[in-house]
Design a protein around this motif. Sequence first.
Motif, PDB file in Angstrom:
ATOM      1  N   CYS A  87       8.241  -6.999   4.598  1.00 48.35           N
ATOM      2  CA  CYS A  87       7.359  -8.072   5.072  1.00 48.35           C
ATOM      3  C   CYS A  87       6.630  -8.678   3.886  1.00 48.35           C
ATOM      4  O   CYS A  87       5.852  -9.611   4.038  1.00 48.35           O
ATOM      5  N   ASN A  89       6.423 -11.119   1.012  1.00 49.33           N
ATOM      6  CA  ASN A  89       7.126 -12.389   0.807  1.00 49.33           C
ATOM      7  C   ASN A  89       6.288 -13.277  -0.107  1.00 49.33           C
ATOM      8  O   ASN A  89       5.227 -13.754   0.287  1.00 49.33           O
ATOM      9  N   ASP A 145       2.775 -17.420  -3.707  1.00 54.88           N
ATOM     10  CA  ASP A 145       1.471 -16.749  -3.643  1.00 54.88           C
ATOM     11  C   ASP A 145       1.645 -15.322  -4.159  1.00 54.88           C
ATOM     12  O   ASP A 145       2.386 -14.537  -3.569  1.00 54.88           O
ATOM     13  N   LYS A 151      -3.200  -8.311  -8.920  1.00 57.71           N
ATOM     14  CA  LYS A 151      -4.182  -7.326  -9.423  1.00 57.71           C
ATOM     15  C   LYS A 151      -3.491  -6.066  -9.938  1.00 57.71           C
ATOM     16  O   LYS A 151      -3.898  -5.492 -10.940  1.00 57.71           O
ATOM     17  N   SER A 220      -3.935  -1.609   1.093  1.00 55.90           N
ATOM     18  CA  SER A 220      -3.872  -2.888   1.815  1.00 55.90           C
ATOM     19  C   SER A 220      -4.384  -2.623   3.212  1.00 55.90           C
ATOM     20  O   SER A 220      -3.929  -1.699   3.868  1.00 55.90           O
ATOM     21  N   ARG A 225     -10.389  -8.855   4.317  1.00 56.68           N
ATOM     22  CA  ARG A 225     -10.628 -10.281   4.561  1.00 56.68           C
ATOM     23  C   ARG A 225     -10.076 -10.619   5.928  1.00 56.68           C
ATOM     24  O   ARG A 225      -8.885 -10.462   6.183  1.00 56.68           O
ATOM     25  N   HIS A 236      -5.737 -10.982   6.604  1.00 56.46           N
ATOM     26  CA  HIS A 236      -5.102 -11.821   5.581  1.00 56.46           C
ATOM     27  C   HIS A 236      -3.669 -11.441   5.174  1.00 56.46           C
ATOM     28  O   HIS A 236      -3.130 -12.026   4.247  1.00 56.46           O
ATOM     29  N   ILE A 238      -0.011 -11.814   6.229  1.00 55.17           N
ATOM     30  CA  ILE A 238       0.716 -12.636   7.200  1.00 55.17           C
ATOM     31  C   ILE A 238       2.132 -12.096   7.384  1.00 55.17           C
ATOM     32  O   ILE A 238       2.813 -11.767   6.414  1.00 55.17           O
TER      33      ILE A 238
HETATM   34  P1  ADP Z   1      -6.270  -7.643  -1.358  1.00 55.28           P
HETATM   35  O1  ADP Z   1      -6.234  -9.042  -1.916  1.00 55.28           O
HETATM   36  O2  ADP Z   1      -7.400  -7.355  -0.447  1.00 55.28           O
HETATM   37  O3  ADP Z   1      -6.018  -6.592  -2.387  1.00 55.28           O
HETATM   38  P2  ADP Z   1      -3.512  -7.452  -0.491  1.00 55.28           P
HETATM   39  O4  ADP Z   1      -3.097  -6.878  -1.789  1.00 55.28           O
HETATM   40  O5  ADP Z   1      -3.080  -6.748   0.744  1.00 55.28           O
HETATM   41  O6  ADP Z   1      -5.054  -7.600  -0.366  1.00 55.28           O
HETATM   42  O7  ADP Z   1      -2.948  -8.934  -0.465  1.00 55.28           O
HETATM   43  C1  ADP Z   1      -3.321  -9.896   0.472  1.00 55.28           C
HETATM   44  C2  ADP Z   1      -2.995 -11.263  -0.080  1.00 55.28           C
HETATM   45  O8  ADP Z   1      -1.584 -11.404  -0.276  1.00 55.28           O
HETATM   46  C3  ADP Z   1      -3.351 -12.416   0.838  1.00 55.28           C
HETATM   47  O9  ADP Z   1      -4.660 -12.831   0.652  1.00 55.28           O
HETATM   48  C4  ADP Z   1      -2.330 -13.475   0.463  1.00 55.28           C
HETATM   49  O10 ADP Z   1      -2.730 -14.162  -0.707  1.00 55.28           O
HETATM   50  C5  ADP Z   1      -1.107 -12.674   0.135  1.00 55.28           C
HETATM   51  N1  ADP Z   1      -0.220 -12.418   1.286  1.00 55.28           N
HETATM   52  C6  ADP Z   1      -0.468 -12.537   2.626  1.00 55.28           C
HETATM   53  N2  ADP Z   1       0.589 -12.177   3.359  1.00 55.28           N
HETATM   54  C7  ADP Z   1       1.555 -11.801   2.490  1.00 55.28           C
HETATM   55  C8  ADP Z   1       2.892 -11.329   2.635  1.00 55.28           C
HETATM   56  N3  ADP Z   1       3.456 -11.146   3.820  1.00 55.28           N
HETATM   57  N4  ADP Z   1       3.591 -11.050   1.501  1.00 55.28           N
HETATM   58  C9  ADP Z   1       3.041 -11.229   0.275  1.00 55.28           C
HETATM   59  N5  ADP Z   1       1.791 -11.664   0.085  1.00 55.28           N
HETATM   60  C10 ADP Z   1       1.047 -11.948   1.159  1.00 55.28           C
END
Ligand code: ADP
Length: 324
Positions: A87, A89, A145, A151, A220, A225, A236, A238
Amino acid sequence: MSEICHTYSQQLMGTTVSLQLFVENLPAVSAVFQTIQALETRLTVNRNHSEVMSINHAAGSQPVVVSKLVFDLIRQAKQASLLPHSCFNFAIGPLVKLWKIGFNGHNVPPAEEIAQRLTLANPELIKLNEKNHTVFLTRTGMEIDLGAIAKGYIADITKLVLASYGIHQAIINCGGNVLTIGSSPLSSNQQWHIGLKRPFAAADSLLGILHVQNKSVVTSGIYERYFILNEKLYHHIIDPQSGYPLDNELQSVTIISDNSLTGDIYSTILYGLGVERGLKELEKHQYMGAIFVTKDKKIIIKSNQHFEFKSLADDYQICSYELN
Ligand code: ADP
Ligand code: MG
Protein backbone atom coordinates in the motif's frame (compact mmCIF):
# COMPACT_ATOMS: atom_id res chain seq x y z
CA MET A 1 25.94 6.65 35.02
CA SER A 2 28.63 9.24 34.71
CA GLU A 3 28.24 9.69 30.97
CA ILE A 4 27.34 13.19 29.97
CA CYS A 5 24.62 13.39 27.38
CA HIS A 6 24.54 16.41 25.05
CA THR A 7 21.17 17.05 23.45
CA TYR A 8 20.56 19.38 20.53
CA SER A 9 17.20 20.13 18.88
CA GLN A 10 15.97 22.02 15.85
CA GLN A 11 12.61 22.43 14.11
CA LEU A 12 13.07 20.76 10.73
CA MET A 13 10.96 18.66 8.32
CA GLY A 14 7.79 19.87 10.06
CA THR A 15 8.84 18.29 13.35
CA THR A 16 11.38 18.52 16.16
CA VAL A 17 14.63 16.83 15.25
CA SER A 18 16.85 15.99 18.18
CA LEU A 19 20.33 14.61 18.41
CA GLN A 20 21.98 13.10 21.48
CA LEU A 21 25.73 12.72 21.66
CA PHE A 22 28.11 11.66 24.40
CA VAL A 23 31.06 13.73 23.31
CA GLU A 24 31.15 17.44 22.72
CA ASN A 25 31.58 17.99 18.99
CA LEU A 26 29.90 21.13 17.71
CA PRO A 27 31.21 20.82 14.13
CA ALA A 28 29.56 17.37 13.94
CA VAL A 29 26.31 18.77 15.35
CA SER A 30 26.16 21.58 12.83
CA ALA A 31 27.08 19.21 9.98
CA VAL A 32 24.16 16.96 10.97
CA PHE A 33 21.60 19.78 11.10
CA GLN A 34 22.92 21.37 7.91
CA THR A 35 22.68 18.03 6.13
CA ILE A 36 19.08 17.56 7.27
CA GLN A 37 18.17 21.05 6.17
CA ALA A 38 19.83 20.60 2.77
CA LEU A 39 18.09 17.27 2.15
CA GLU A 40 14.73 18.62 3.28
CA THR A 41 15.16 21.49 0.80
CA ARG A 42 15.63 18.95 -2.00
CA LEU A 43 12.94 16.43 -1.04
CA THR A 44 10.01 18.43 0.33
CA VAL A 45 6.67 18.78 -1.44
CA ASN A 46 5.37 21.23 1.13
CA ARG A 47 7.07 24.19 -0.55
CA ASN A 48 6.80 25.37 -4.11
CA HIS A 49 10.45 24.74 -4.93
CA SER A 50 12.55 21.65 -4.35
CA GLU A 51 14.08 19.01 -6.59
CA VAL A 52 11.02 16.83 -6.12
CA MET A 53 8.72 19.79 -6.87
CA SER A 54 10.63 20.46 -10.08
CA ILE A 55 9.69 16.90 -11.12
CA ASN A 56 6.07 17.50 -10.10
CA HIS A 57 5.87 20.82 -11.95
CA ALA A 58 7.03 19.08 -15.14
CA ALA A 59 4.36 16.35 -14.94
CA GLY A 60 2.97 15.54 -18.37
CA SER A 61 5.58 17.58 -20.15
CA GLN A 62 9.18 16.40 -19.67
CA PRO A 63 11.74 14.35 -17.71
CA VAL A 64 13.71 16.27 -15.07
CA VAL A 65 17.34 15.67 -14.09
CA VAL A 66 17.82 15.29 -10.33
CA SER A 67 20.81 14.79 -8.04
CA LYS A 68 22.09 11.31 -7.29
CA LEU A 69 20.82 11.53 -3.70
CA VAL A 70 17.28 12.35 -4.77
CA PHE A 71 17.32 9.82 -7.62
CA ASP A 72 18.53 7.12 -5.25
CA LEU A 73 15.58 7.65 -2.91
CA ILE A 74 13.10 7.85 -5.80
CA ARG A 75 14.45 4.59 -7.24
CA GLN A 76 13.90 2.84 -3.88
CA ALA A 77 10.48 4.47 -3.53
CA LYS A 78 9.41 3.13 -6.93
CA GLN A 79 10.67 -0.34 -6.07
CA ALA A 80 8.70 -0.34 -2.79
CA SER A 81 5.59 0.96 -4.59
CA LEU A 82 5.68 -1.93 -7.07
CA LEU A 83 6.02 -4.70 -4.46
CA PRO A 84 3.04 -7.07 -4.54
CA HIS A 85 0.29 -6.05 -2.04
CA SER A 86 2.19 -2.86 -1.15
CA CYS A 87 0.00 0.00 0.00
CA PHE A 88 3.11 2.16 -0.10
CA ASN A 89 2.80 4.35 -3.18
CA PHE A 90 5.10 7.27 -3.94
CA ALA A 91 2.71 8.48 -6.66
CA ILE A 92 0.08 9.21 -3.96
CA GLY A 93 0.73 13.00 -4.15
CA PRO A 94 -2.50 14.04 -5.95
CA LEU A 95 -4.57 12.41 -3.18
CA VAL A 96 -2.45 13.74 -0.33
CA LYS A 97 -2.84 17.25 -1.78
CA LEU A 98 -6.59 16.74 -2.19
CA TRP A 99 -7.25 15.59 1.39
CA LYS A 100 -4.76 18.06 3.00
CA ILE A 101 -4.71 15.95 6.19
CA GLY A 102 -2.46 17.58 8.77
CA PHE A 103 -2.62 20.89 6.90
CA ASN A 104 -5.01 23.84 6.76
CA GLY A 105 -8.15 23.18 4.78
CA HIS A 106 -8.42 19.43 5.36
CA ASN A 107 -11.71 18.04 4.09
CA VAL A 108 -13.51 14.95 2.84
CA PRO A 109 -13.30 15.43 -0.92
CA PRO A 110 -16.12 14.55 -3.33
CA ALA A 111 -15.97 10.88 -4.42
CA GLU A 112 -15.62 11.81 -8.12
CA GLU A 113 -12.55 13.89 -7.39
CA ILE A 114 -10.99 11.01 -5.41
CA ALA A 115 -11.71 8.62 -8.30
CA GLN A 116 -10.20 11.02 -10.81
CA ARG A 117 -7.01 11.47 -8.77
CA LEU A 118 -6.67 7.73 -8.19
CA THR A 119 -5.94 7.30 -11.88
CA LEU A 120 -2.94 9.62 -11.45
CA ALA A 121 -1.56 7.79 -8.39
CA ASN A 122 0.05 5.08 -10.49
CA PRO A 123 3.75 4.34 -9.86
CA GLU A 124 4.02 2.59 -13.24
CA LEU A 125 3.47 5.97 -14.89
CA ILE A 126 6.65 7.35 -13.30
CA LYS A 127 9.58 6.70 -15.62
CA LEU A 128 13.13 6.65 -14.29
CA ASN A 129 16.28 6.82 -16.34
CA GLU A 130 19.20 5.35 -14.38
CA LYS A 131 21.82 6.68 -16.74
CA ASN A 132 20.77 10.32 -16.82
CA HIS A 133 19.13 10.43 -13.38
CA THR A 134 15.91 11.72 -14.85
CA VAL A 135 12.41 11.30 -13.50
CA PHE A 136 9.34 11.76 -15.70
CA LEU A 137 5.76 11.90 -14.49
CA THR A 138 4.02 10.98 -17.72
CA ARG A 139 0.57 12.50 -16.99
CA THR A 140 -0.37 16.07 -16.15
CA GLY A 141 -1.43 16.35 -12.50
CA MET A 142 0.77 13.52 -11.23
CA GLU A 143 2.82 14.21 -8.08
CA ILE A 144 5.53 12.34 -6.22
CA ASP A 145 5.20 12.37 -2.40
CA LEU A 146 8.13 11.09 -0.34
CA GLY A 147 6.62 12.20 3.00
CA ALA A 148 6.44 8.64 4.33
CA ILE A 149 10.14 7.90 3.80
CA ALA A 150 12.16 11.12 3.59
CA LYS A 151 12.81 11.21 7.34
CA GLY A 152 14.13 7.65 7.36
CA TYR A 153 16.41 8.28 4.39
CA ILE A 154 17.68 11.47 6.00
CA ALA A 155 18.22 9.76 9.39
CA ASP A 156 20.36 7.09 7.68
CA ILE A 157 22.47 9.78 6.04
CA THR A 158 23.03 11.61 9.35
CA LYS A 159 24.50 8.36 10.69
CA LEU A 160 27.11 8.54 7.89
CA VAL A 161 27.78 12.21 8.71
CA LEU A 162 28.39 11.34 12.37
CA ALA A 163 30.67 8.46 11.38
CA SER A 164 32.74 10.86 9.28
CA TYR A 165 33.36 12.78 12.55
CA GLY A 166 34.32 9.56 14.33
CA ILE A 167 31.05 9.44 16.28
CA HIS A 168 29.63 5.93 16.69
CA GLN A 169 27.32 6.36 19.67
CA ALA A 170 24.30 8.63 19.29
CA ILE A 171 20.56 8.86 18.90
CA ILE A 172 18.89 10.86 16.21
CA ASN A 173 15.16 11.40 16.54
CA CYS A 174 13.34 12.86 13.55
CA GLY A 175 9.85 13.09 15.06
CA GLY A 176 8.85 9.42 15.16
CA ASN A 177 11.87 8.05 13.29
CA VAL A 178 14.43 7.15 15.94
CA LEU A 179 17.81 5.90 14.83
CA THR A 180 20.05 4.52 17.57
CA ILE A 181 23.70 4.38 16.62
CA GLY A 182 25.99 1.87 18.32
CA SER A 183 25.50 0.90 21.95
CA SER A 184 24.18 3.10 24.71
CA PRO A 185 26.60 4.50 27.29
CA LEU A 186 23.59 5.26 29.49
CA SER A 187 22.60 1.76 30.60
CA SER A 188 24.57 -1.15 32.00
CA ASN A 189 23.39 -3.55 29.29
CA GLN A 190 24.28 -0.97 26.62
CA GLN A 191 20.75 -0.95 25.23
CA TRP A 192 19.02 2.27 24.24
CA HIS A 193 15.57 2.78 25.76
CA ILE A 194 13.01 4.06 23.27
CA GLY A 195 9.46 4.92 24.30
CA LEU A 196 6.46 3.66 22.32
CA LYS A 197 3.77 6.33 22.46
CA ARG A 198 0.28 5.61 23.70
CA PRO A 199 -2.11 6.38 20.82
CA PHE A 200 -4.18 9.58 21.17
CA ALA A 201 -2.57 10.42 24.53
CA ALA A 202 -0.10 13.07 25.71
CA ALA A 203 3.31 12.82 24.05
CA ASP A 204 4.96 11.54 27.23
CA SER A 205 2.34 8.85 27.87
CA LEU A 206 3.85 5.50 26.87
CA LEU A 207 2.59 2.00 26.05
CA GLY A 208 6.02 0.64 26.79
CA ILE A 209 9.74 0.85 26.26
CA LEU A 210 11.82 -0.83 23.57
CA HIS A 211 15.36 -1.90 24.36
CA VAL A 212 17.52 -1.85 21.23
CA GLN A 213 21.08 -1.51 20.07
CA ASN A 214 22.19 -0.05 16.76
CA LYS A 215 18.67 -0.18 15.32
CA SER A 216 16.13 2.10 13.76
CA VAL A 217 12.70 2.35 15.41
CA VAL A 218 9.99 3.81 13.15
CA THR A 219 6.26 4.10 13.80
CA SER A 220 3.42 4.77 11.37
CA GLY A 221 0.11 5.41 13.03
CA ILE A 222 -3.30 6.92 12.66
CA TYR A 223 -2.88 9.28 15.61
CA GLU A 224 -0.13 11.62 14.41
CA ARG A 225 -2.02 13.61 11.81
CA TYR A 226 -5.77 13.27 11.47
CA PHE A 227 -9.10 15.04 11.67
CA ILE A 228 -12.51 13.94 12.88
CA LEU A 229 -15.72 14.69 11.00
CA ASN A 230 -19.13 13.31 11.96
CA GLU A 231 -17.42 11.03 14.50
CA LYS A 232 -15.24 9.45 11.83
CA LEU A 233 -11.48 9.71 11.99
CA TYR A 234 -9.53 10.52 8.82
CA HIS A 235 -5.76 10.03 9.12
CA HIS A 236 -2.86 10.72 6.82
CA ILE A 237 -2.00 7.31 5.33
CA ILE A 238 -4.03 6.97 2.16
CA ASP A 239 -5.07 3.63 0.69
CA PRO A 240 -3.89 3.70 -2.93
CA GLN A 241 -6.72 1.31 -3.89
CA SER A 242 -9.62 3.35 -2.54
CA GLY A 243 -8.18 6.86 -2.26
CA TYR A 244 -9.50 7.11 1.34
CA PRO A 245 -7.46 6.81 4.58
CA LEU A 246 -6.50 3.16 5.16
CA ASP A 247 -8.96 1.53 7.46
CA ASN A 248 -8.25 -1.65 9.37
CA GLU A 249 -7.84 -2.99 12.93
CA LEU A 250 -4.57 -1.15 13.52
CA GLN A 251 -3.64 1.99 15.38
CA SER A 252 0.05 1.78 14.62
CA VAL A 253 2.91 -0.34 13.42
CA THR A 254 6.47 0.06 14.66
CA ILE A 255 9.35 -1.44 12.70
CA ILE A 256 12.70 -2.28 14.26
CA SER A 257 15.31 -2.60 11.52
CA ASP A 258 18.93 -1.87 10.72
CA ASN A 259 18.25 1.16 8.62
CA SER A 260 15.58 3.76 8.94
CA LEU A 261 14.53 3.92 5.26
CA THR A 262 13.59 0.22 5.40
CA GLY A 263 11.73 0.90 8.63
CA ASP A 264 9.83 3.75 7.02
CA ILE A 265 8.86 1.74 3.94
CA TYR A 266 7.75 -1.30 5.95
CA SER A 267 5.92 0.62 8.66
CA THR A 268 3.61 1.88 5.88
CA ILE A 269 3.43 -1.49 4.07
CA LEU A 270 2.72 -3.51 7.23
CA TYR A 271 0.22 -0.93 8.41
CA GLY A 272 -1.66 -1.50 5.14
CA LEU A 273 -1.42 -5.30 5.42
CA GLY A 274 -2.89 -5.45 8.92
CA VAL A 275 -1.86 -7.91 11.64
CA GLU A 276 -2.35 -11.27 10.01
CA ARG A 277 -0.88 -10.55 6.59
CA GLY A 278 1.75 -8.31 8.21
CA LEU A 279 3.00 -11.17 10.41
CA LYS A 280 3.22 -13.36 7.32
CA GLU A 281 5.17 -10.73 5.43
CA LEU A 282 7.61 -10.48 8.34
CA GLU A 283 8.55 -14.13 7.89
CA LYS A 284 10.41 -12.99 4.76
CA HIS A 285 12.40 -10.37 6.70
CA GLN A 286 14.45 -12.02 9.41
CA TYR A 287 16.41 -8.82 10.00
CA MET A 288 13.25 -6.88 10.91
CA GLY A 289 11.03 -6.89 13.99
CA ALA A 290 7.64 -5.25 14.47
CA ILE A 291 5.11 -4.14 17.04
CA PHE A 292 1.47 -3.89 15.97
CA VAL A 293 -0.94 -1.94 18.18
CA THR A 294 -4.62 -2.59 17.51
CA LYS A 295 -7.73 -0.52 18.13
CA ASP A 296 -9.03 -3.24 20.48
CA LYS A 297 -5.97 -2.82 22.70
CA LYS A 298 -3.67 -5.63 21.74
CA ILE A 299 0.06 -5.26 21.32
CA ILE A 300 1.40 -7.90 18.94
CA ILE A 301 5.14 -8.29 19.02
CA LYS A 302 7.25 -10.06 16.45
CA SER A 303 10.82 -9.84 17.62
CA ASN A 304 13.89 -11.31 16.01
CA GLN A 305 15.72 -11.15 19.32
CA HIS A 306 17.14 -7.78 18.32
CA PHE A 307 14.81 -5.94 20.64
CA GLU A 308 12.89 -6.36 23.84
CA PHE A 309 9.65 -4.67 24.78
CA LYS A 310 8.72 -3.77 28.35
CA SER A 311 5.05 -2.96 28.63
CA LEU A 312 3.79 -0.05 30.72
CA ALA A 313 0.16 -0.52 29.75
CA ASP A 314 -1.99 -2.76 31.95
CA ASP A 315 -5.00 -2.09 29.78
CA TYR A 316 -3.36 -3.61 26.68
CA GLN A 317 -2.99 -7.35 26.12
CA ILE A 318 0.42 -8.46 24.86
CA CYS A 319 0.96 -11.27 22.33
CA SER A 320 4.53 -12.14 21.53
CA TYR A 321 6.03 -14.14 18.65
CA GLU A 322 9.62 -15.06 17.89
CA LEU A 323 10.71 -15.39 14.31
CA ASN A 324 12.10 -18.82 13.60
P1 ADP B 1 4.83 10.55 9.63
O1 ADP B 1 4.96 11.65 8.61
O2 ADP B 1 3.92 10.84 10.76
O3 ADP B 1 6.13 9.94 10.01
P2 ADP B 1 4.34 8.34 7.81
O4 ADP B 1 5.79 8.04 7.73
O5 ADP B 1 3.41 7.22 8.10
O6 ADP B 1 4.02 9.44 8.87
O7 ADP B 1 3.95 8.99 6.42
C1 ADP B 1 2.74 9.64 6.17
C2 ADP B 1 2.91 10.53 4.96
O8 ADP B 1 3.21 9.75 3.80
C3 ADP B 1 1.67 11.31 4.57
O9 ADP B 1 1.59 12.51 5.24
C4 ADP B 1 1.83 11.47 3.07
O10 ADP B 1 2.71 12.54 2.77
C5 ADP B 1 2.50 10.19 2.65
N1 ADP B 1 1.57 9.11 2.30
C6 ADP B 1 0.23 8.98 2.56
N2 ADP B 1 -0.25 7.82 2.10
C7 ADP B 1 0.79 7.16 1.53
C8 ADP B 1 0.92 5.91 0.87
N3 ADP B 1 -0.10 5.07 0.71
N4 ADP B 1 2.15 5.57 0.40
C9 ADP B 1 3.21 6.40 0.55
N5 ADP B 1 3.14 7.59 1.16
C10 ADP B 1 1.96 7.98 1.66
MG1 MG C 1 7.24 6.84 7.70
